[in-house]
Design a protein around this motif. Structure first.
Motif, PDB file in Angstrom:
ATOM      1  N   PRO A  83       0.806  -1.228   0.000  1.00  0.00           N
ATOM      2  CA  PRO A  83       0.000   0.000   0.000  1.00  0.00           C
ATOM      3  C   PRO A  83       0.837   1.275   0.000  1.00  0.00           C
ATOM      4  CG  PRO A  83       0.028  -0.953   2.188  1.00  0.00           C
ATOM      5  CD  PRO A  83       0.710  -1.937   1.290  1.00  0.00           C
ATOM      6  N   TYR A  84       2.171   1.145   0.095  1.00  0.00           N
ATOM      7  CA  TYR A  84       3.057   2.310   0.010  1.00  0.00           C
ATOM      8  C   TYR A  84       3.243   2.766  -1.435  1.00  0.00           C
ATOM      9  CZ  TYR A  84       6.303  -1.488  -1.074  1.00  0.00           C
ATOM     10  OH  TYR A  84       6.899  -2.601  -1.634  1.00  0.00           O
ATOM     11  N   THR A 100      -4.178   5.384   5.161  1.00  0.00           N
ATOM     12  CA  THR A 100      -4.420   3.959   4.963  1.00  0.00           C
ATOM     13  C   THR A 100      -4.498   3.213   6.287  1.00  0.00           C
ATOM     14  OG1 THR A 100      -3.256   4.050   2.835  1.00  0.00           O
ATOM     15  CG2 THR A 100      -3.618   1.880   3.783  1.00  0.00           C
ATOM     16  N   VAL A 101      -3.557   3.486   7.199  1.00  0.00           N
ATOM     17  CA  VAL A 101      -3.577   2.770   8.485  1.00  0.00           C
ATOM     18  C   VAL A 101      -4.739   3.250   9.356  1.00  0.00           C
ATOM     19  CG1 VAL A 101      -1.107   2.297   8.418  1.00  0.00           C
ATOM     20  CG2 VAL A 101      -1.913   4.343   9.605  1.00  0.00           C
ATOM     21  N   LYS A 102      -5.204   4.486   9.149  1.00  0.00           N
ATOM     22  CA  LYS A 102      -6.355   4.983   9.903  1.00  0.00           C
ATOM     23  C   LYS A 102      -7.657   4.330   9.432  1.00  0.00           C
ATOM     24  CE  LYS A 102      -4.813   8.162  12.783  1.00  0.00           C
ATOM     25  NZ  LYS A 102      -4.976   7.975  14.260  1.00  0.00           N
ATOM     26  N   LYS A 103      -7.684   3.924   8.166  1.00  0.00           N
ATOM     27  CA  LYS A 103      -8.898   3.353   7.579  1.00  0.00           C
ATOM     28  C   LYS A 103      -9.106   1.888   7.953  1.00  0.00           C
ATOM     29  CE  LYS A 103     -10.594   6.599   4.653  1.00  0.00           C
ATOM     30  NZ  LYS A 103     -12.016   6.972   4.520  1.00  0.00           N
ATOM     31  N   LEU A 111      -3.874  -3.244  10.185  1.00  0.00           N
ATOM     32  CA  LEU A 111      -3.578  -3.565   8.784  1.00  0.00           C
ATOM     33  C   LEU A 111      -2.220  -4.254   8.658  1.00  0.00           C
ATOM     34  CD1 LEU A 111      -4.603  -3.172   5.834  1.00  0.00           C
ATOM     35  CD2 LEU A 111      -3.219  -1.084   5.781  1.00  0.00           C
ATOM     36  N   VAL A 112      -2.185  -5.388   7.948  1.00  0.00           N
ATOM     37  CA  VAL A 112      -0.951  -6.133   7.713  1.00  0.00           C
ATOM     38  C   VAL A 112      -0.407  -5.773   6.335  1.00  0.00           C
ATOM     39  CG1 VAL A 112       0.117  -8.417   7.547  1.00  0.00           C
ATOM     40  CG2 VAL A 112      -1.807  -8.038   9.131  1.00  0.00           C
ATOM     41  N   PHE A 113       0.827  -5.278   6.272  1.00  0.00           N
ATOM     42  CA  PHE A 113       1.444  -4.996   4.978  1.00  0.00           C
ATOM     43  C   PHE A 113       2.952  -4.999   5.097  1.00  0.00           C
ATOM     44  CE2 PHE A 113       0.739  -0.914   6.999  1.00  0.00           C
ATOM     45  CZ  PHE A 113       1.812  -0.117   6.651  1.00  0.00           C
ATOM     46  N   LEU A 137       4.564   6.076  12.216  1.00  0.00           N
ATOM     47  CA  LEU A 137       4.275   4.690  12.597  1.00  0.00           C
ATOM     48  C   LEU A 137       4.456   4.485  14.103  1.00  0.00           C
ATOM     49  CD1 LEU A 137       5.925   2.869   9.578  1.00  0.00           C
ATOM     50  CD2 LEU A 137       3.479   3.119  10.047  1.00  0.00           C
ATOM     51  N   VAL A 138       5.423   5.174  14.695  1.00  0.00           N
ATOM     52  CA  VAL A 138       5.596   5.119  16.148  1.00  0.00           C
ATOM     53  C   VAL A 138       4.349   5.680  16.827  1.00  0.00           C
ATOM     54  CG1 VAL A 138       6.874   6.082  18.114  1.00  0.00           C
ATOM     55  CG2 VAL A 138       8.107   5.165  16.147  1.00  0.00           C
ATOM     56  N   SER A 139       3.838   6.796  16.302  1.00  0.00           N
ATOM     57  CA  SER A 139       2.636   7.410  16.887  1.00  0.00           C
ATOM     58  C   SER A 139       1.420   6.493  16.764  1.00  0.00           C
ATOM     59  CB  SER A 139       2.346   8.761  16.228  1.00  0.00           C
ATOM     60  OG  SER A 139       1.880   8.597  14.892  1.00  0.00           O
ATOM     61  N   GLU A 140       1.421   5.638  15.744  1.00  0.00           N
ATOM     62  CA  GLU A 140       0.325   4.679  15.555  1.00  0.00           C
ATOM     63  C   GLU A 140       0.589   3.357  16.275  1.00  0.00           C
ATOM     64  OE1 GLU A 140      -2.578   5.204  14.066  1.00  0.00           O
ATOM     65  OE2 GLU A 140      -1.991   7.284  13.684  1.00  0.00           O
ATOM     66  N   GLU A 141       1.685   3.307  17.042  1.00  0.00           N
ATOM     67  CA  GLU A 141       2.069   2.115  17.813  1.00  0.00           C
ATOM     68  C   GLU A 141       2.182   0.877  16.926  1.00  0.00           C
ATOM     69  OE1 GLU A 141      -1.122   2.306  20.834  1.00  0.00           O
ATOM     70  OE2 GLU A 141       0.478   2.777  22.244  1.00  0.00           O
ATOM     71  N   ALA A 142       2.824   1.049  15.780  1.00  0.00           N
ATOM     72  CA  ALA A 142       2.954  -0.042  14.815  1.00  0.00           C
ATOM     73  C   ALA A 142       3.757  -1.202  15.400  1.00  0.00           C
ATOM     74  CB  ALA A 142       3.632   0.463  13.547  1.00  0.00           C
ATOM     75  N   ARG A 143       3.336  -2.416  15.072  1.00  0.00           N
ATOM     76  CA  ARG A 143       4.090  -3.626  15.380  1.00  0.00           C
ATOM     77  C   ARG A 143       5.003  -3.882  14.179  1.00  0.00           C
ATOM     78  NH1 ARG A 143       0.512  -7.063  18.968  1.00  0.00           N
ATOM     79  NH2 ARG A 143      -1.468  -5.958  19.160  1.00  0.00           N
ATOM     80  N   ILE A 144       6.286  -3.961  14.405  1.00  0.00           N
ATOM     81  CA  ILE A 144       7.251  -4.063  13.301  1.00  0.00           C
ATOM     82  C   ILE A 144       8.107  -5.316  13.460  1.00  0.00           C
ATOM     83  CG2 ILE A 144       9.248  -2.980  12.199  1.00  0.00           C
ATOM     84  CD1 ILE A 144       8.097  -0.269  13.027  1.00  0.00           C
TER      85      ILE A 144
END
Length: 242
Positions: free
Chosen positions: A39-40, A61-64, A68-70, A86-93
């Protein structure tokens, strides 16, 4: 909502491993979503509009989507504004790397650095499964140049992992994931904050094929393989030869 990002690039079994990670998470009844593996890329993202920055597109995209897995190439995460978002969205990386750099390099050269007329007349998916692609040999000089670039990619990934991914101590192997290795998938799940059930895993992988590995001498064009392997050795890459 916490996006689930597998840091991985093309020619590294990346779309394959991303999609199957999503399916396994889904089978475990975790609340995850899937849009596209990439999706990038504006042309693959339905939320993209003319003039939108990659940062804003990814954020929308991540807000929608819930969890979301990508996949995301490391060069995007190295951009401070995207990393901060992504840090602000607490992304799992989780950071994934194909272990055999000669494999990924040969693949990349055949698909992107040696465009032929038969390739330009096909979609990428058609090209990857075509007879012409099977018969295309990778140029040894292009391979050596690309190998040097791939070594830098690994260095960037390792540095990023050590600096920012506190619960990951080593790069996850794309090969082991594609070979349906339970322990590697277990580590992947743990890094993402999930638990992998072996019964669910075993039931899922029964339907998945595992491809046989090819010999590098069958896919690389070289006037002198002995000299080529000496050059690989000088780069510290001879152990990748198969």
């Amino acid at each position: 909502s916490r996006p689930i990002i597998l840091v991985n690039e093309g020619c590294a079994m990346s779309s394959h491993t991303t999609y199957h990670t999503f399916k396994l998470l889904q089978l475990h009844k975790y609340d995850v979503d899937f849009l596209k593996t990439e999706p990038y890329t504006p042309e693959k993202n339905p939320y993209y509009t003319d003039g939108m920055s990659i940062l804003n597109m990814l954020h929308l995209t991540v807000k929608k989507h819930k969890n979301l897995v990508f996949k995301l190439p490391i060069n995007f995460l190295l951009k401070k504004e995207i990393h901060n978002m992504l840090v602000s969205e607490e992304a799992r990386i989780c950071i994934i790397q194909r272990e055999n750099l000669l494999d990924i390099t040969t693949c990349f050269v055949r698909d992107f650095l040696q465009e032929s007329e038969s390739q330009t007349n096909k979609t990428f998916g058609e090209w990857r499964t075509s007879e012409e692609r099977s018969n295309t040999l990778a140029n040894e000089n292009l391979i050596l140049d690309e190998l040097a670039r791939q070594q830098k990619v690994v260095a960037h990934k390792t540095h990023f992992m050590n600096e920012f991914v506190k619960n990951q101590k080593s790069l996850i192997s794309a090969e082991k994931l594609s070979e349906l290795c339970f322990s590697e998938h277990t580590m992947l799940f743990e890094i993402l904050g999930f638990t992998l059930d072996k019964n669910i895993f075993d039931s899922y992988i029964k339907q998945l094929p595992v491809k046989e590995k090819y010999n590098h001498s069958d896919v690389i064009h070289s006037e002198d393989l002995t000299l080529f392997k000496k050059k690989l050795d000088k780069m510290g890459c001879l152990h990748f030869w198969r």
